[in-house]
Design a protein around this motif. Structure first.
Motif, PDB file in Angstrom:
ATOM      1  N   ARG A 121       8.439  -0.797 -33.263  1.00 35.51           N
ATOM      2  CA  ARG A 121       9.582  -1.663 -33.830  1.00 35.51           C
ATOM      3  C   ARG A 121      10.917  -0.867 -34.129  1.00 35.51           C
ATOM      4  N   ASP A 122      10.915   0.478 -34.029  1.00 32.41           N
ATOM      5  CA  ASP A 122      12.008   1.240 -34.468  1.00 32.41           C
ATOM      6  C   ASP A 122      12.632   1.923 -33.030  1.00 32.41           C
ATOM      7  N   ILE A 123      11.884   1.617 -32.101  1.00 32.43           N
ATOM      8  CA  ILE A 123      12.463   2.303 -30.857  1.00 32.43           C
ATOM      9  C   ILE A 123      13.570   1.455 -30.363  1.00 32.43           C
ATOM     10  N   PRO A 124      14.669   1.974 -29.884  1.00 33.82           N
ATOM     11  CA  PRO A 124      15.810   1.300 -29.394  1.00 33.82           C
ATOM     12  C   PRO A 124      15.405  -0.086 -28.329  1.00 33.82           C
ATOM     13  N   ARG A 125      15.975  -1.091 -28.654  1.00 32.51           N
ATOM     14  CA  ARG A 125      15.493  -2.051 -27.682  1.00 32.51           C
ATOM     15  C   ARG A 125      15.439  -2.133 -26.216  1.00 32.51           C
ATOM     16  N   ARG A 126      16.477  -1.375 -25.546  1.00 31.87           N
ATOM     17  CA  ARG A 126      16.401  -1.270 -24.189  1.00 31.87           C
ATOM     18  C   ARG A 126      15.061  -0.348 -24.018  1.00 31.87           C
ATOM     19  N   THR A 127      14.875   0.693 -24.732  1.00 34.63           N
ATOM     20  CA  THR A 127      14.026   1.621 -24.186  1.00 34.63           C
ATOM     21  C   THR A 127      12.645   1.006 -24.537  1.00 34.63           C
ATOM     22  N   ARG A 128      12.293   0.227 -25.823  1.00 39.19           N
ATOM     23  CA  ARG A 128      10.996  -0.583 -25.740  1.00 39.19           C
ATOM     24  C   ARG A 128      10.883  -1.416 -24.862  1.00 39.19           C
ATOM     25  N   TRP A 129      11.864  -1.960 -24.175  1.00 38.75           N
ATOM     26  CA  TRP A 129      11.122  -3.271 -23.403  1.00 38.75           C
ATOM     27  C   TRP A 129      11.050  -2.164 -22.055  1.00 38.75           C
ATOM     28  N   GLN A 130      11.746  -1.210 -21.723  1.00 40.42           N
ATOM     29  CA  GLN A 130      11.425  -0.446 -20.381  1.00 40.42           C
ATOM     30  C   GLN A 130       9.995   0.235 -20.640  1.00 40.42           C
ATOM     31  N   ALA A 131       9.682   0.826 -21.657  1.00 41.60           N
ATOM     32  CA  ALA A 131       8.439   1.517 -22.153  1.00 41.60           C
ATOM     33  C   ALA A 131       7.299   0.357 -22.054  1.00 41.60           C
TER      34      ALA A 131
ATOM     35  N   ALA B  31       4.277   0.419 -19.581  1.00 47.83           N
ATOM     36  CA  ALA B  31       2.791   0.386 -19.799  1.00 47.83           C
ATOM     37  C   ALA B  31       1.873  -0.829 -19.579  1.00 47.83           C
ATOM     38  N   VAL B  32       2.762  -2.019 -19.545  1.00 49.85           N
ATOM     39  CA  VAL B  32       1.870  -3.199 -19.146  1.00 49.85           C
ATOM     40  C   VAL B  32       1.526  -3.077 -17.703  1.00 49.85           C
ATOM     41  N   ILE B  33       2.681  -3.150 -16.950  1.00 48.82           N
ATOM     42  CA  ILE B  33       2.385  -2.710 -15.347  1.00 48.82           C
ATOM     43  C   ILE B  33       1.304  -1.624 -15.133  1.00 48.82           C
ATOM     44  N   GLY B  34       1.169  -0.740 -15.781  1.00 53.84           N
ATOM     45  CA  GLY B  34       0.444   0.339 -15.691  1.00 53.84           C
ATOM     46  C   GLY B  34      -1.072  -0.065 -15.752  1.00 53.84           C
ATOM     47  N   LEU B  35      -1.282  -0.681 -16.988  1.00 56.21           N
ATOM     48  CA  LEU B  35      -2.516  -1.262 -17.258  1.00 56.21           C
ATOM     49  C   LEU B  35      -2.901  -2.123 -16.532  1.00 56.21           C
ATOM     50  N   GLY B  36      -1.955  -3.170 -16.061  1.00 54.51           N
ATOM     51  CA  GLY B  36      -2.325  -4.302 -15.381  1.00 54.51           C
ATOM     52  C   GLY B  36      -2.766  -3.733 -13.865  1.00 54.51           C
ATOM     53  N   LEU B  37      -2.327  -2.583 -13.107  1.00 53.69           N
ATOM     54  CA  LEU B  37      -2.710  -2.199 -12.055  1.00 53.69           C
ATOM     55  C   LEU B  37      -4.153  -1.618 -12.055  1.00 53.69           C
ATOM     56  N   LEU B  38      -4.430  -0.750 -13.447  1.00 50.29           N
ATOM     57  CA  LEU B  38      -5.912  -0.362 -13.658  1.00 50.29           C
ATOM     58  C   LEU B  38      -6.823  -1.498 -13.531  1.00 50.29           C
TER      59      LEU B  38
END
Length: 434
Positions: A46-56, A60-67
């Motif tokens: 929750r403390d990560i800057p919003r843009r970086t949080r959305w990007q990361a 992560a979601v795409i990578g997990l989805g691909l797996l």
């Protein structure tokens, strides 16, 4: 300080310790490095800057989805306990490098780093100071030098551009940079000496280009710059020499990334021990509770990019039977296309590590190709981070000194175009050399 910050700092330190112990064959917990770093990231999310949080988060979601698709649609074997291990080597190196701030007076002393000068000489000094010190100290150098210049007056556009370009161009050759860590992980058989022979002159050309361009675009008469002193250079040169000593003599079985990971914290501890165990413990504790949690953005981005790379490579292998590759051969033309694609993706807001990781997952590098790939990746990182509005350096300048990352992108477009032309020429030269 929130308890979760303290706990996250301890977890990040634990991840580093586990990585260092693994170099000697001691494994406390299989894949424990990734578990510790990911848990720390979740605590700090929750403390990560919003843009970086959305990007990361998207990575992560795409990578997990691909797996998941690879496993359930194609029946590919997925070792789920290992999925948190992507890019942990690089993150551990970044954490280890952060301990350089505990050496000597670099952690906050008011001792000046050098006397500011003005004009073209001062601007060239700023670029060179950030570049040389940044080869080891990374992003912290921008704040060290930028804060010193800001004591006289708010930073001007030429000063900010010199800070940006001085650091980003170090990615072309520095063995201490995260870019080199990623590249050495993706292409371990690369020949560093050849990359250095091409990358270092190109970095110097970046400095000359910066000085020439800024002197033509701005009146630098009253623009304060940074002047290097021999004392300022002593520590970076000594650290580089130590790394080379370990790499070629003491621990030749370890790569440069691994050496940096354990050597810099060890030197930091050794430099503080003469002041007593209590002082050393105080500084390590302070670093763990404050500096390590502050690395949450870059840790999250690198870990998420590692998960994306694993997911994409697994899916490509499952869907094509491990036979499909983006290029049958990785030569000069393919390298230029890849370089331009990664830089354009950086302008669009993606960190170059994403483009580099995706590219590596779709290649089968053989012979001398890893060296050409390594230089292409480093060059795209150097250009992409300078011009990318959401790169670490531009987000840091925005947060610290208030200049928009998109304004930095517009100001750096001309520089990026010229440097890209030089990179294309360097790629062709390196391909012919190989």
């Amino acid at each position: 300080m929130p308890l979760r910050h303290a706990l996250a700092g301890v977890l990040i330190l634990l991840g580093l310790v586990q990585q260092i112990l693994a170099f000697s064959g001691i494994v406390l917990l299989p894949h424990g490095v990734g578990y510790a770093l990911w848990l720390a990231t979740l605590l700090l999310w929750r403390d990560i800057p919003r843009r970086t949080r959305w990007q990361a988060g998207a990575l992560a979601v795409i990578g997990l989805g691909l797996l998941i698709v690879s496993r359930w649609h194609y029946g590919a074997p997925v070792a789920w306990p290992t999925v948190t291990s992507g890019n942990t080597y690089v993150v551990a190196m970044l954490v280890g490098v952060s301990f350089i701030g505990l050496i000597g007076n670099l952690s906050g002393s008011s001792r000046p780093l050098g006397r500011p000068v003005t004009g073209r000489r001062g601007t060239a000094g700023t670029w060179l100071g950030v570049h040389l010190l940044g080869t080891i100290l990374n992003l912290s150098t921008v704040f060290m030098i930028g804060d010193r210049l800001a004591r006289r007056a708010p930073l001007t556009t030429p000063q900010l551009l010199a800070l940006n370009r001085g650091l980003s161009s170090a990615a072309l050759w520095s063995p201490f940079f995260a870019s080199m860590g990623v590249v050495m992980t993706l292409a371990p058989s690369m020949e560093y000496s050849r990359v250095l022979a091409i990358g270092l002159p190109l970095a110097l050309a970046s400095g000359a280009l910066t000085t020439f361009e800024l002197s033509r675009r701005f009146d630098l008469t009253e623009v304060a710059g940074f002047s290097l002193s021999p004392r300022s250079l002593l520590m970076p040169v000594a650290m580089a020499a130590l790394v080379m000593l370990f790499h070629f003599q003491l621990t030749p079985e370890l790569g440069i990334v691994s050496i940096i990971t354990f050597l810099l914290p060890a030197v930091a501890l050794a430099s503080n021990l003469p002041a007593g165990p209590r002082w050393t413990w105080h500084r390590v504790r302070q670093h763990t509770l404050t500096r390590l949690p502050a690395m949450r953005g870059e840790i999250a981005l690198f870990l998420s990019a590692g998960l994306l790379t694993l997911g994409l490579s697994t899916l490509v292998a499952a869907a094509t039977g491990s036979e499909w590759r983006l290029f049958a051969h990785f030569g000069a033309l393919q390298a230029v296309i890849s370089f331009l694609a990664i830089v354009l993706s950086a302008v669009a807001g993606l960190h170059p590590i994403i483009g580099v990781s995706v590219l590596a997952s779709m290649l089968d590098l053989r012979g001398s190709e890893p060296t050409l790939f390594a230089f292409t990746a480093l060059a795209s990182w150097a250009v992409g981070t300078s011009v990318g509005p959401l790169s670490g350096i531009n987000l840091s300048l925005q947060g610290r000194y208030g200049i928009s990352g998109y304004r930095m992108m517009r100001l750096n477009l001309g520089y990026a175009l010229v440097l890209s032309a030089l990179v294309v020429g360097a790629i062709m030269l390196l391909d012919a050399w190989l």
